[in-house]
Design an enzyme around this catalytic site. Structure first.
Site, short mmCIF file in Angstrom:
data_model
loop_
_atom_site.label_atom_id
_atom_site.label_comp_id
_atom_site.label_asym_id
_atom_site.label_seq_id
_atom_site.Cartn_x
_atom_site.Cartn_y
_atom_site.Cartn_z
CD GLN A 1 -26.63 3.56 -1.57
OE1 GLN A 1 -25.57 4.18 -1.43
NE2 GLN A 1 -27.06 3.16 -2.73
N GLY A 2 -28.07 1.36 2.83
CA GLY A 2 -27.66 -0.01 3.17
C GLY A 2 -27.92 -0.95 2.00
CB SER B 1 -22.42 -2.62 -0.42
OG SER B 1 -22.48 -1.71 -1.48
CB SER C 1 -21.22 6.92 2.97
OG SER C 1 -20.44 6.25 2.01
CD GLU D 1 -25.11 5.96 -5.63
OE1 GLU D 1 -25.68 4.92 -6.00
OE2 GLU D 1 -24.24 5.98 -4.75
#
Ligand SMILES: Cc1cc2nc3c(=O)[nH]c(=O)nc-3n(C[C@H](O)[C@H](O)[C@H](O)COP(=O)(O)OP(=O)(O)OC[C@H]3O[C@@H](n4cnc5c(N)ncnc54)[C@H](O)[C@@H]3O)c2cc1C
Length: 390
Positions: free
Chosen positions: A124-125, A127, A159, A242
């Site tokens: 997941q990009g 932040s 992550s 999420e």
């Protein structure tokens, strides 16, 4: 809500329990409970072959079409067996449901099956160095050039990015638009030229998350989810999932930690004393049990919302908030029960440093998937209906 299993659910639970018995060897796990990527890949494939991946996904996308209560049973039994989770949690819990909601027919066919089987791992990009809580402030930009988006910028804390094949990426495609309206959502192949992943070591010593640098990365135009400018709405679908589906896993994991805490309290320490003989320790453990019960019942409320409305409600933010703080307290208590040995990590530490690792890892729990401050704002505004903070 009826807390008892229906006949079908009981049969599913019994079959799953037998499956764990036959397929999972707890002795093969590292003592501190930190299985490596190779182990997790194999384990994820075994879960898929066993028919336990995508339980709630619709059949048309390769899932099993079961209700969320089966997913809750799956997590309970996983914890009971002491088994690890599937490695593709970002794909299964976030990328997959978002692609199902917003994807074209081609995007669904291309990604969903490979994501279920664990062939493709996702990260997941969202932040960035200057925008974590404030996702709408994302500055990584994508500019359309012919049939491709050209992506430049940096993401951080991603992550699994060091293992990932694909990334759900929030980018700015219209710098002139109001900040929420200028965002778009891309599905990016992590093997493209110009994508560079640099692992970051966490306080645990594990490089679990990463920086991702994008330099002139050319992403096919049809890799966008939704339309240009839909990025904020698409990202909200991801974040809802999420926090929603994660709640079952979190409470199940806390229950596992609690039962291990009780085991630890019964073991004589290096000075021969049994921690559970101390009434102050018994009080502290009882308090954690009470917190766990209230969390479990709040979680049943989340499950009821899911069963009746088909989507998780804002109360899943309550579960994440209370869980993260309970997990930090519980792991700290476990370490304090070890007396002076509590200072030793790894070899020589109690249970090979299991609790030391768990306590350090728990520090990130109040930051990842929404910080405690952000979640308190959500609870205040959307659950309690208090005035907006800003
Ligand atoms: C273990 C871990 C895994 C992660 N995995 C991923 C991942 O896979 N992908 C990804 O994109 N991100 C990931 N993150 C990043 C995570 O989502 C962000 O760290 C988080 O959203 C906070 O953003 P930030 O670090 O920029 O802090 P900031 O947003 O700068 O916040 C700094 C402080 O200010 C407070 N604050 C900020 N805004 C407000 C407000 N409006 N009201 C009150 N207080 C406020 C915050 O609570 C915090 O205490 C991960 C983080 C951790 C710890």
């Amino acid at each position: 809500m009826d807390f008892r299993d229906t006949a079908d659910e009981a049969a599913f639970r019994a079959k799953l329990r037998d499956w764990y018995e036959a397929n999972f060897d707890a002795g093969g796990m590292p003592a501190a409970g930190r299985p490596d990527a190779g182990y997790l890949r194999k384990w994820s494939r075994r879960l898929f072959d066993g028919g336990y991946v995508g339980l709630t996904w619709p059949r048309e996308y390769g899932g099993h079409g079961l209700s969320p209560s089966y997913q809750a049973i799956y997590f309970e039994e996983m914890v009971r067996a002491g088994a690890p989770e599937h490695m593709g949690i970002i794909g299964l819990n976030m990328a997959g449901p978002t692609i199902m909601t917003w994807g074209t027919h081609e995007q669904k066919s291309k990604h969903l099956a490979r994501l279920l089987s664990g062939e493709d791992i996702w990260c997941q990009g969202f932040s960035e160095p200057g925008s974590g809580s404030d996702l709408a402030g994302a500055r990584t930009k994508a500019v359309l050039d012919g049939d491709e988006w050209v992506v430049n910028g940096q993401k951080v804390w991603s992550s699994y990015a060091h293992l990932a094949d694909w990334c759900i990426l929030v980018v700015r495609t219209d710098p002139a638009a109001e900040k929420h309206a200028g965002l778009s959502y891309l599905l990016v192949d992590m093997h493209l030229p110009g994508v560079e992943v640099r692992p970051l070591k966490q306080i645990t010593g594990d490089p679990e998350f990463n920086e991702i640098f994008f330099t002139d990365v050319r992403v096919p135009k049809d890799s966008i989810l939704g339309k240009p400018g839909d990025g904020w709405k698409v990202a909200m679908t991801t974040l809802l999932h999420e926090r929603g589906t994660m709640a079952f896993a979190l409470v199940a994991q806390l229950r596992q930690h609690f039962s291990r805490l009780v085991d630890l309290a019964r073991e004589p320490g290096s000075d021969g004393r049994v921690p559970a003989d101390d009434p102050v320790v018994r009080d502290a453990i009882a308090q954690e049990w009470i917190e766990l019960q209230s969390l479990a019942f709040t979680n049943y409320r989340t499950l009821t919302t899911l069963l009746t409305k088909g989507a998780p409600g804002p109360e899943s933010s309550v579960v994440k908030l209370v869980w993260s703080e309970a997990n930090q307290r519980l792991t700290k208590l476990a370490r304090s029960l070890q007396g002076l040995s509590g200072m030793l990590d790894g070899d020589g530490g109690v249970w090979d440093g299991y609790w030391q690792y768990r306590q350090l890892r728990s520090r990130g729990n109040t930051i990842e998937a929404g910080t405690s401050e952000i979640l308190r704002n959500i609870v205040a505004e959307r659950v309690l209906g208090l005035p907006r903070s800003r």
